[in-house]
Design a protein around this motif. Structure first.
Motif, PDB file in Angstrom:
ATOM      1  N   MET A   1       0.921  -1.082   0.016  1.00 21.15           N
ATOM      2  CA  MET A   1      -0.136  -0.056   0.003  1.00 21.15           C
ATOM      3  C   MET A   1       0.860   1.147  -0.142  1.00 21.15           C
ATOM      4  N   GLU A   2       0.359   2.194  -0.617  1.00 18.72           N
ATOM      5  CA  GLU A   2       1.201   3.461  -0.740  1.00 18.72           C
ATOM      6  C   GLU A   2       0.564   4.834  -0.322  1.00 18.72           C
ATOM      7  N   THR A   3      -0.951   4.748  -0.568  1.00 10.68           N
ATOM      8  CA  THR A   3      -1.531   6.125  -0.067  1.00 10.68           C
ATOM      9  C   THR A   3      -2.855   5.604   0.284  1.00 10.68           C
ATOM     10  N   LEU A   4      -3.673   6.567   1.023  1.00 13.76           N
ATOM     11  CA  LEU A   4      -5.137   6.498   1.201  1.00 13.76           C
ATOM     12  C   LEU A   4      -5.771   7.991   0.904  1.00 13.76           C
ATOM     13  N   ALA A   5      -6.802   7.957  -0.021  1.00 11.20           N
ATOM     14  CA  ALA A   5      -7.461   9.028  -0.308  1.00 11.20           C
ATOM     15  C   ALA A   5      -9.112   8.702  -0.171  1.00 11.20           C
ATOM     16  N   PRO A   6      -9.640   9.148   0.909  1.00 11.20           N
ATOM     17  CA  PRO A   6     -10.928   8.688   1.319  1.00 11.20           C
ATOM     18  C   PRO A   6     -11.906   9.374   0.102  1.00 11.20           C
ATOM     19  N   ASN A   7     -13.076   8.718  -0.203  1.00  7.80           N
ATOM     20  CA  ASN A   7     -14.009   9.306  -1.060  1.00  7.80           C
ATOM     21  C   ASN A   7     -15.183   9.471   0.036  1.00  7.80           C
ATOM     22  N   ILE A   8     -15.493  10.828  -0.010  1.00 10.43           N
ATOM     23  CA  ILE A   8     -16.592  11.093   1.259  1.00 10.43           C
ATOM     24  C   ILE A   8     -17.595  11.459   0.513  1.00 10.43           C
ATOM     25  N   PHE A  25      -7.339  23.584   0.336  1.00  6.63           N
ATOM     26  CA  PHE A  25      -7.399  22.716  -0.635  1.00  6.63           C
ATOM     27  C   PHE A  25      -7.662  23.431  -2.173  1.00  6.63           C
ATOM     28  N   LYS A  26      -7.136  22.589  -3.029  1.00  4.18           N
ATOM     29  CA  LYS A  26      -7.442  22.835  -4.464  1.00  4.18           C
ATOM     30  C   LYS A  26      -7.951  21.847  -5.362  1.00  4.18           C
ATOM     31  N   VAL A  27      -8.829  22.224  -6.297  1.00  4.13           N
ATOM     32  CA  VAL A  27      -9.538  21.117  -7.017  1.00  4.13           C
ATOM     33  C   VAL A  27      -8.412  20.607  -8.019  1.00  4.13           C
ATOM     34  N   ALA A  28      -8.164  19.198  -7.919  1.00  5.72           N
ATOM     35  CA  ALA A  28      -7.246  18.776  -8.962  1.00  5.72           C
ATOM     36  C   ALA A  28      -7.903  18.091 -10.005  1.00  5.72           C
ATOM     37  N   MET A  29      -9.028  17.372  -9.686  1.00  5.07           N
ATOM     38  CA  MET A  29      -9.908  16.651 -10.738  1.00  5.07           C
ATOM     39  C   MET A  29     -11.408  16.811 -10.351  1.00  5.07           C
ATOM     40  N   SER A  30     -12.257  16.943 -11.633  1.00  5.82           N
ATOM     41  CA  SER A  30     -13.689  16.830 -11.043  1.00  5.82           C
ATOM     42  C   SER A  30     -14.317  16.205 -12.326  1.00  5.82           C
ATOM     43  N   VAL A  31     -15.470  15.723 -11.925  1.00  5.24           N
ATOM     44  CA  VAL A  31     -16.578  15.161 -13.052  1.00  5.24           C
ATOM     45  C   VAL A  31     -17.912  15.771 -12.720  1.00  5.24           C
ATOM     46  N   GLY A  46      -1.156  19.915  -0.319  1.00  2.95           N
ATOM     47  CA  GLY A  46       0.103  19.462   0.110  1.00  2.95           C
ATOM     48  C   GLY A  46      -0.009  18.075  -0.086  1.00  2.95           C
ATOM     49  N   GLY A  47       0.298  17.081   0.851  1.00  8.16           N
ATOM     50  CA  GLY A  47       0.201  15.575   0.752  1.00  8.16           C
ATOM     51  C   GLY A  47      -1.144  14.896   1.001  1.00  8.16           C
ATOM     52  N   VAL A  48      -2.101  15.859   1.242  1.00 12.80           N
ATOM     53  CA  VAL A  48      -3.403  15.402   1.584  1.00 12.80           C
ATOM     54  C   VAL A  48      -4.434  15.400   0.320  1.00 12.80           C
ATOM     55  N   THR A  49      -4.929  14.125   0.003  1.00 13.54           N
ATOM     56  CA  THR A  49      -5.822  14.175  -1.154  1.00 13.54           C
ATOM     57  C   THR A  49      -7.284  13.478  -0.293  1.00 13.54           C
ATOM     58  N   ILE A  50      -8.529  14.281  -0.803  1.00 20.46           N
ATOM     59  CA  ILE A  50      -9.838  13.855  -0.222  1.00 20.46           C
ATOM     60  C   ILE A  50     -10.647  13.946  -1.670  1.00 20.46           C
ATOM     61  N   MET A  51     -11.158  12.878  -1.858  1.00 23.48           N
ATOM     62  CA  MET A  51     -12.133  12.993  -2.912  1.00 23.48           C
ATOM     63  C   MET A  51     -13.712  13.186  -2.448  1.00 23.48           C
ATOM     64  N   PHE A  52     -14.491  13.969  -3.041  1.00 22.46           N
ATOM     65  CA  PHE A  52     -16.020  14.185  -2.503  1.00 22.46           C
ATOM     66  C   PHE A  52     -16.735  13.685  -3.533  1.00 22.46           C
ATOM     67  N   GLN A  53     -18.004  13.043  -3.249  1.00 26.29           N
ATOM     68  CA  GLN A  53     -18.994  12.370  -4.363  1.00 26.29           C
ATOM     69  C   GLN A  53     -20.277  12.678  -3.812  1.00 26.29           C
ATOM     70  N   THR A  54     -21.379  12.701  -4.862  1.00 22.55           N
ATOM     71  CA  THR A  54     -22.600  13.123  -4.425  1.00 22.55           C
ATOM     72  C   THR A  54     -23.257  11.693  -4.392  1.00 22.55           C
ATOM     73  N   PHE A  55     -24.187  11.501  -3.282  1.00 25.89           N
ATOM     74  CA  PHE A  55     -24.933  10.471  -3.099  1.00 25.89           C
ATOM     75  C   PHE A  55     -25.567   9.935  -4.242  1.00 25.89           C
ATOM     76  N   ASP A  56     -26.304  10.887  -5.047  1.00 27.94           N
ATOM     77  CA  ASP A  56     -27.045  10.621  -6.187  1.00 27.94           C
ATOM     78  C   ASP A  56     -26.131  10.151  -7.302  1.00 27.94           C
ATOM     79  N   LEU A  75     -11.287  12.733  10.301  1.00 28.98           N
ATOM     80  CA  LEU A  75     -10.200  13.003   9.599  1.00 28.98           C
ATOM     81  C   LEU A  75      -9.205  13.696  10.376  1.00 28.98           C
ATOM     82  N   TYR A  76      -7.824  13.097  10.398  1.00 29.47           N
ATOM     83  CA  TYR A  76      -6.710  13.854  11.285  1.00 29.47           C
ATOM     84  C   TYR A  76      -5.770  14.305  10.187  1.00 29.47           C
ATOM     85  N   ILE A  77      -5.619  15.316  10.495  1.00 35.02           N
ATOM     86  CA  ILE A  77      -4.574  16.252   9.201  1.00 35.02           C
ATOM     87  C   ILE A  77      -3.665  16.804   9.885  1.00 35.02           C
ATOM     88  N   ASN A  78      -2.298  16.160   9.526  1.00 35.82           N
ATOM     89  CA  ASN A  78      -1.054  17.155  10.055  1.00 35.82           C
ATOM     90  C   ASN A  78      -0.604  18.004   9.310  1.00 35.82           C
TER      91      ASN A  78
END
Length: 125
Positions: A1-8, A25-31, A46-56, A75-78
């Protein structure tokens, strides 16, 4: 394993993007890639990546993802320069716990995001 990026999952992705932009945070990609009706977004600080997605957007493929916002997730962010960061956002977010030194030597504070998730920011000095 290398990274973890939660999809919330979120009910209001525009509010979520606005709040996390405020947090640096800055938007890196979107749909879709352009337009107002986002269904998924990847945000990076920085080194923190979080994804967000609609329930629908997944209700047909994964109907099991149907719950209220929030939940038992923290979410614990250093980060560095925690005091400066706290001062820059404290009047613009819901602070649950102000700056404090922990027994394990970290300086931390916690906020509540618009999806009822707790974000704890920490600096290990």
């Amino acid at each position: 394993m290398e990274t973890l990026a939660p999809n919330i999952f979120t009910r209001n992705i525009q509010e979520t993007v606005a709040l996390y932009t405020l947090l640096g945070f800055k938007v890196a990609m979107s749909v879709p890639e352009q337009g107002d009706e986002l269904v998924w977004v990847m945000m990076v600080n920085g080194g923190v990546t979080i994804m967000f997605q609609t329930f629908d957007s997944l209700e047909e493929d994964l109907p099991e993802i149907s719950r209220g916002n929030g939940g038992s997730l923290l979410l614990y962010i250093n980060l560095k320069n925690i005091r400066e960061f706290f001062e820059s956002i404290k009047g613009r977010v819901k602070v649950l716990k102000g700056l404090e030194k922990t027994f394990y030597g970290a300086t931390e504070f916690s906020i509540l995001d618009n999806n009822n998730y707790v974000l704890t920011f920490a600096e290990h000095e």
